[in-house]
Design a protein around this motif. Structure first.
Motif, mmCIF file in Angstrom:
data_model
loop_
_atom_site.group_PDB
_atom_site.id
_atom_site.type_symbol
_atom_site.label_atom_id
_atom_site.label_comp_id
_atom_site.label_asym_id
_atom_site.label_seq_id
_atom_site.Cartn_x
_atom_site.Cartn_y
_atom_site.Cartn_z
ATOM 1 N N TYR A 7 0.826 -1.215 0.000
ATOM 2 C CA TYR A 7 0.000 0.000 0.000
ATOM 3 C C TYR A 7 0.857 1.260 0.000
ATOM 4 O O TYR A 7 0.692 2.137 -0.861
ATOM 5 N N TYR A 8 1.770 1.363 0.942
ATOM 6 C CA TYR A 8 2.573 2.585 1.057
ATOM 7 C C TYR A 8 3.496 2.765 -0.145
ATOM 8 O O TYR A 8 3.738 3.892 -0.586
ATOM 9 N N ASN A 9 3.998 1.679 -0.676
ATOM 10 C CA ASN A 9 4.830 1.762 -1.871
ATOM 11 C C ASN A 9 4.013 2.258 -3.058
ATOM 12 O O ASN A 9 4.480 3.085 -3.858
ATOM 13 N N ALA A 10 2.777 1.767 -3.169
ATOM 14 C CA ALA A 10 1.897 2.187 -4.264
ATOM 15 C C ALA A 10 1.536 3.666 -4.136
ATOM 16 O O ALA A 10 1.565 4.405 -5.136
ATOM 17 N N ILE A 11 1.218 4.115 -2.926
ATOM 18 C CA ILE A 11 0.863 5.519 -2.714
ATOM 19 C C ILE A 11 2.051 6.424 -3.022
ATOM 20 O O ILE A 11 1.895 7.502 -3.618
ATOM 21 N N ARG A 24 -5.871 16.993 -15.053
ATOM 22 C CA ARG A 24 -4.944 15.889 -15.326
ATOM 23 C C ARG A 24 -4.828 14.962 -14.124
ATOM 24 O O ARG A 24 -4.697 13.743 -14.282
ATOM 25 N N THR A 25 -4.870 15.542 -12.929
ATOM 26 C CA THR A 25 -4.812 14.712 -11.723
ATOM 27 C C THR A 25 -6.032 13.810 -11.623
ATOM 28 O O THR A 25 -5.921 12.627 -11.288
ATOM 29 N N LYS A 26 -7.206 14.364 -11.934
ATOM 30 C CA LYS A 26 -8.436 13.574 -11.891
ATOM 31 C C LYS A 26 -8.363 12.419 -12.892
ATOM 32 O O LYS A 26 -8.726 11.280 -12.567
ATOM 33 N N LYS A 27 -7.886 12.700 -14.083
ATOM 34 C CA LYS A 27 -7.744 11.665 -15.112
ATOM 35 C C LYS A 27 -6.734 10.607 -14.668
ATOM 36 O O LYS A 27 -6.932 9.404 -14.883
ATOM 37 N N GLU A 32 -5.641 5.091 -12.376
ATOM 38 C CA GLU A 32 -5.123 4.205 -11.334
ATOM 39 C C GLU A 32 -6.228 3.308 -10.770
ATOM 40 O O GLU A 32 -5.986 2.136 -10.461
ATOM 41 N N LEU A 33 -7.429 3.850 -10.659
ATOM 42 C CA LEU A 33 -8.560 3.037 -10.208
ATOM 43 C C LEU A 33 -8.883 1.933 -11.208
ATOM 44 O O LEU A 33 -9.247 0.814 -10.823
ATOM 45 N N GLU A 106 -10.259 7.217 -4.245
ATOM 46 C CA GLU A 106 -11.616 7.756 -4.274
ATOM 47 C C GLU A 106 -11.731 8.992 -3.394
ATOM 48 O O GLU A 106 -12.445 9.950 -3.731
ATOM 49 N N ASP A 107 -11.019 8.998 -2.268
ATOM 50 C CA ASP A 107 -11.017 10.163 -1.389
ATOM 51 C C ASP A 107 -10.346 11.349 -2.068
ATOM 52 O O ASP A 107 -10.833 12.485 -1.975
#
Length: 204
Positions: A7-11, A24-27, A32-33, A106-107
Motif C-alpha cells: 500500500y505505502y509503496n503504491a501511494i 490531469r490529476t483527476k484523469k 489508477e482506479l 476515491e477520497d
C-alpha cells in the motif's frame, strides 16, 4: 504486514508521478482506479473464494510447500522464498492493499470534485500566457520561501488554486522572451489598472 508495504509503496509511486493540474490529476487517479479494477477482473475467481470466507482449499493456498500450479498461482510465487511464503499469501496481501488504495484514490478524487464544485473557488479567466507571465515575475522576484522555490512548484500551486492547466509553461515563457516589444504586457496592464483604481479612490 506485507499488505501495508504494498500500500505505502503504491501511494508513494502514485503521488510522485501525479501530474500538475486538477483535470490531469483527476484523469490520472481515475486511470489508477482502472488498474485496480483490472486486477480484480483478472483474479475474480480467487476474489470470490477469499470474500466468501471459503476454506476448502486453504491447505493448498496457505500452507508452505503445498502449492498447486493449477490454482490461480501468481508468478510472484516463483520469486519468493518458499521457506516463508505460501502460494497465495501475497495475493491476499495484494487484495487488502488494493482495498486501501481504492479508498485513498476515491477520497482524493472526491476532494478534487468538492474543490471544483465549490461556489467559493476561484477560476483564472485571463489567458494562460498572462498567468505564466505573472508566475515568472513572482519567481524572479523571489517572493516565495525567500526565493528558494522551484518554478514547477509555484506553477502547480497556481494551477490548483485557480483550476487551470498551464501545459508547457516554460515554452510559453520562451515565447514571452522572444517578443520584440512589450514583453511584460500583462504586468504592465496590472500596473495601469492598479494606478487607475488608486486614482479613483483619491477622487472619492
Amino acid at each position: 504486514m506485507v499488505s501495508k508495504l504494498i500500500y505505502y509503496n503504491a501511494i508513494y509511486k502514485i503521488e510522485t508521478r501525479r501530474p500538475y493540474g486538477n483535470k490531469r490529476t483527476k484523469k490520472y487517479f481515475t486511470k489508477e482506479l482502472k488498474k485496480l479494477k483490472r486486477f480484480f477482473e483478472n483474479n475474480l475467481d480467487f476474489y470470490k473464494y477469499y470474500r466468501s470466507n471459503n476454506s476448502f482449499v486453504d491447505e493448498k493456498f496457505f500452507v508452505r510447500g503445498k502449492h498447486d500450479i493449477r490454482l490461480w498461482l501468481d508468478t510472484f510465487y516463483f520469486e519468493a522464498d518458499h521457506r516463508f511464503s505460501t502460494s497465495h499469501d501475497y495475493k491476499v496481501a495484494k487484495i487488502i492493499a488494493n482495498d486501501l488504495i481504492q479508498v485513498y484514490l476515491e477520497d482524493r478524487l472526491n476532494n478534487i470534485n468538492v474543490k471544483r464544485g465549490s461556489d467559493n473557488s476561484l477560476k483564472w479567466t485571463a489567458s494562460k500566457t498572462a498567468l505564466t507571465e505573472l508566475i515568472y515575475a513572482l519567481y524572479s522576484h523571489g517572493v516565495f520561501n525567500n526565493g528558494n522555490t522551484d518554478i514547477k512548484l509555484i506553477a502547480k500551486a497556481f494551477e490548483d488554486a485557480f483550476n487551470i492547466e498551464l501545459g508547457d509553461f516554460y515554452h510559453t515563457f520562451m515565447e514571452l522572451k522572444a517578443r520584440k516589444i512589450n514583453r511584460t504586457k500583462f504586468l504592465d496592464s496590472l500596473c495601469e489598472a492598479l494606478i487607475k483604481k488608486m486614482d479613483e479612490k483619491d477622487e472619492n
